[in-house]
Design a protein around this motif. Structure first.
Motif, short mmCIF file in Angstrom:
data_model
loop_
_atom_site.label_atom_id
_atom_site.label_comp_id
_atom_site.label_asym_id
_atom_site.label_seq_id
_atom_site.Cartn_x
_atom_site.Cartn_y
_atom_site.Cartn_z
N TYR A 215 5.59 38.07 -24.11
CA TYR A 215 6.50 39.23 -24.06
C TYR A 215 6.69 39.82 -25.45
O TYR A 215 6.69 41.04 -25.62
N VAL B 229 3.77 41.91 -26.47
CA VAL B 229 3.71 43.21 -25.80
C VAL B 229 4.79 44.14 -26.34
O VAL B 229 4.54 45.32 -26.55
N ILE C 273 9.55 46.43 -19.49
CA ILE C 273 9.50 45.08 -20.07
C ILE C 273 10.78 44.33 -19.73
O ILE C 273 10.76 43.14 -19.37
N ALA D 197 3.39 37.07 -15.37
CA ALA D 197 3.68 37.65 -16.68
C ALA D 197 2.40 38.15 -17.34
O ALA D 197 2.36 39.25 -17.91
N LEU E 238 2.00 42.09 -17.90
CA LEU E 238 1.99 42.62 -19.26
C LEU E 238 0.67 43.31 -19.56
O LEU E 238 0.64 44.29 -20.31
#
Lengths: 180, 100
Positions: free
Chosen positions: A69, A72, B29, B73, B77
């Motif tokens: 995460y 990104v 996100i 995920a 992503l």
């Protein structure tokens, strides 16, 4: 009583950080709150007697998924320019202080655990029938118990999960490639 | 005394926070992170019942949930990156490419 206190404290932290994750404006802060939330959920797993799952939670969630995460967010979020971080020395000092704290902690753990044995010897299972082997395996610990179930009763779902991860890996590579 | 009901209430509260995040936020996100919160709520339930029945099968299912969350995920992503490369945004209100 102690268990109730631990449960309510962990619950308050988990729910509070979850609210912060969904309410914070800055996406990077949101990801960092997500790490804290996962760590407290891992502590709740320890409270529930599942230390192996707690280790998986820390390794896979807090170590793997959250780093994904963060990558990104760094690749996508262009609102804050690199010039916004204009004081690198303060961060350097903070980094040295944190590194020194970790060093002291590791040294304390090493000094503390150098005296006694690291872990007691596991009890030997009597070599009789398979059922007693299973019960002895259950008596050993949580990790052995989960592993036993995972590699006997749930072997096919385990293999299917590995196929799913392979497919997801290939899919992620194909999606993230600039040109096919 | 902490009963499984307490863990179910905690799990439900975490689930609801995740659902609110999916519904309210527009940054994709953050929506993905809310989905991770929802999966964690499910895991708390599974582990709580695993301890209630003194059987590790709940933990095994929680491990499968973690594996599926990792796959989700990674692919999600990747989709976010591909979308951002095309439209320079992560706002899901602008994701109407396949809307009829």
């Amino acid at each position: 009583m102690g268990q109730a206190i631990a449960f309510y404290t962990l619950s308050a932290f988990i729910l509070g950080f979850a609210v912060l994750v969904v309410s914070t404006k800055d996406t990077v802060h949101s990801v960092l709150f997500l790490v804290l939330d996962f760590l407290f959920v891992a502590a709740l797993y320890v409270l529930l007697g599942a230390p192996f799952l707690a280790a998986i939670q820390v390794l896979v969630y807090a170590g793997g998924i959250v780093v994904l995460y963060l990558f990104v967010v760094m690749l996508v979020n262009l609102k804050r320019s690199p010039e916004a971080h204009h004081d690198p020395h303060r961060r350097a000092r903070l980094g040295f202080v944190l590194a020194a704290l970790v060093l002291i902690e590791v040294g304390a753990i090493a000094a503390y655990s150098a005296g006694g044995p690291v872990r007691p010897a596991a009890p030997q299972a009597p070599p009789t029938a398979a059922a007693t082997a299973v019960s002895a395996m259950r008596a050993v610990g949580n990790t052995e118990e989960v592993g036993w179930l995972l590699y006997t009763n749930y072997l096919i779902p385990f293999e299917v999960a590995s196929m799913l991860l392979l497919v997801a890996m290939i899919g992620a590579i194909v999606l993230a490639k600039r040109e096919l | 005394m902490i009963t499984p009901t307490h863990y179910m209430l905690l799990s439900a509260a975490l689930f609801i926070i995740g659902v609110i995040g999916v519904m309210v936020r527009r940054n994709i996100i953050i929506i993905f992170m809310s989905i991770e919160l929802i999966l964690n709520a499910v895991n708390i339930n599974l582990v709580a019942f695993s301890r209630e029945w003194q059987h590790a099968v709940g933990q095994v299912f929680a491990i499968f949930v973690v594996a599926v969350a990792a796959a989700e995920a990674a692919v999600g992503l990747g989709i976010i990156l591909a979308f951002y490369r095309n439209k320079e945004t992560v706002n899901i209100d602008e994701m109407n490419l396949m809307k009829w």
